[in-house]
Scaffold this active site. Structure first.
Site, PDB file in Angstrom:
ATOM      1  N   ASP A   1      -7.600  -4.761   1.644  1.00 31.35           N
ATOM      2  CA  ASP A   1      -8.554  -3.927   0.931  1.00 31.35           C
ATOM      3  C   ASP A   1      -9.644  -3.643   1.935  1.00 31.35           C
ATOM      4  OD1 ASP A   1      -9.298  -2.466  -1.355  1.00 31.35           O
ATOM      5  OD2 ASP A   1     -10.808  -3.941  -1.871  1.00 31.35           O
ATOM      6  N   SER A   2     -10.022  -2.398   2.005  1.00 26.79           N
ATOM      7  CA  SER A   2     -10.994  -2.022   3.019  1.00 26.79           C
ATOM      8  C   SER A   2     -11.895  -0.933   2.486  1.00 26.79           C
ATOM      9  CB  SER A   2     -10.284  -1.556   4.297  1.00 26.79           C
ATOM     10  OG  SER A   2      -9.370  -0.517   4.005  1.00 26.79           O
TER      11      SER A   2
ATOM     12  N   TYR B   1     -13.085   8.090   5.659  1.00 31.33           N
ATOM     13  CA  TYR B   1     -14.425   8.411   6.173  1.00 31.33           C
ATOM     14  C   TYR B   1     -14.479   8.478   7.705  1.00 31.33           C
ATOM     15  CZ  TYR B   1     -15.757   7.239   1.379  1.00 31.33           C
ATOM     16  OH  TYR B   1     -15.859   7.216   0.011  1.00 31.33           O
TER      17      TYR B   1
ATOM     18  N   LYS C   1      -8.783   3.556  18.577  1.00 25.37           N
ATOM     19  CA  LYS C   1      -9.171   3.144  17.229  1.00 25.37           C
ATOM     20  C   LYS C   1      -8.428   1.865  16.828  1.00 25.37           C
ATOM     21  CE  LYS C   1      -9.201   4.351  12.388  1.00 25.37           C
ATOM     22  NZ  LYS C   1      -8.588   5.136  11.324  1.00 25.37           N
TER      23      LYS C   1
ATOM     24  N   LYS D   1      -2.899   4.046   6.338  1.00 25.07           N
ATOM     25  CA  LYS D   1      -2.840   2.589   6.551  1.00 25.07           C
ATOM     26  C   LYS D   1      -1.464   2.170   7.053  1.00 25.07           C
ATOM     27  CE  LYS D   1      -5.994   0.588   3.141  1.00 25.07           C
ATOM     28  NZ  LYS D   1      -6.081  -0.320   2.008  1.00 25.07           N
TER      29      LYS D   1
ATOM     30  N   GLU E   1      -3.711  -2.681 -10.195  1.00 27.63           N
ATOM     31  CA  GLU E   1      -5.093  -2.334 -10.503  1.00 27.63           C
ATOM     32  C   GLU E   1      -6.038  -3.252  -9.733  1.00 27.63           C
ATOM     33  OE1 GLU E   1      -7.884  -1.499 -14.398  1.00 27.63           O
ATOM     34  OE2 GLU E   1      -5.774  -1.983 -14.694  1.00 27.63           O
TER      35      GLU E   1
ATOM     36  N   SER F   1       0.851  -1.194   0.000  1.00 29.49           N
ATOM     37  CA  SER F   1       0.000   0.000   0.000  1.00 29.49           C
ATOM     38  C   SER F   1       0.880   1.235   0.000  1.00 29.49           C
ATOM     39  CB  SER F   1      -0.894   0.028   1.238  1.00 29.49           C
ATOM     40  OG  SER F   1      -1.652   1.213   1.279  1.00 29.49           O
TER      41      SER F   1
END
Length: 196
Positions: free
Chosen positions: A70-71, A154, A173, A13, A41, A8
């Protein structure tokens, strides 16, 4: 310290994985820091497919231990959207724009129907090519307005126990997030006598 490549370039992250994994003896490096500056991709139709695509691409190049995730955010009132398209929701390029679009789509949705969850799948590949796949979730609701300056994506509109993920302390968190829950599931698998 054992080196672990995170497939990533997302700074948020990478910071979270470093906070979660460094105490366990892993030297967390990004694919770019490891010398592999490639964009994989995400052509999968599920979080699991996309995390596997990224992990396999970097493992093929490096031959080292790789972790990819992937989140995304899945909102009940939007039939699970933005889901796997969370990072490119509406074709917009910034977190603030995507969050504003989300709030616009939910402007007439009452509080009791603003349920949502963050989802994370992790694909971990050992240096010898064996793979582990796990997932984690955290449930909450979507706020009417953003709040807080911690976190990314978000987080400012995702309420966990009534507080936005951008308002909670990073230690809190990191103990309850979708990424933390997926990582706990991964560590349970790694703890079954598996050596990296």
């Amino acid at each position: 310290m054992m080196r672990l490549i995170i497939a990533s370039s997302n700074k948020g992250k990478l910071r979270e994985y470093s906070q979660l994994l460094s105490p366990l003896g892993y030297e967390v490096v990004s694919a770019k820091e490891a010398g592999f500056d490639v964009e994989v991709e995400e052509t999968g139709t599920t979080f699991a497919e996309n995390s596997a695509l990224k992990a396999r691409a970097i493992h093929e190049l490096s031959g080292e231990c790789v972790l990819a995730d992937d989140s995304g955010l899945c909102v009940d009132a939007l039939d699970g959207a933005p889901g796997i398209y969370s990072a490119r929701f509406g074709g917009l390029s910034t977190d603030a724009e995507r969050t504003a679009l989300l709030l616009e789509k939910l402007k007439d949705v009452p509080d009791e129907k603003r349920g949502a969850h963050f989802m994370c799948t992790i694909c971990f590949i050992y240096s010898d090519g064996r793979e582990l796949a796990v997932e984690g979730r955290v449930y909450g609701t979507i706020a009417h307005t953003p709040s807080g300056s911690n976190g990314f994506g978000y987080d400012p509109v995702f309420l966990y126990d009534g507080v936005s993920f951008a308002d909670v302390d990073s230690d809190v968190k990191n103990s309850v997030s979708h990424r933390a829950n997926a990582l706990k599931a991964l560590l349970e698998q790694l703890d079954k006598g598996e050596n990296v």
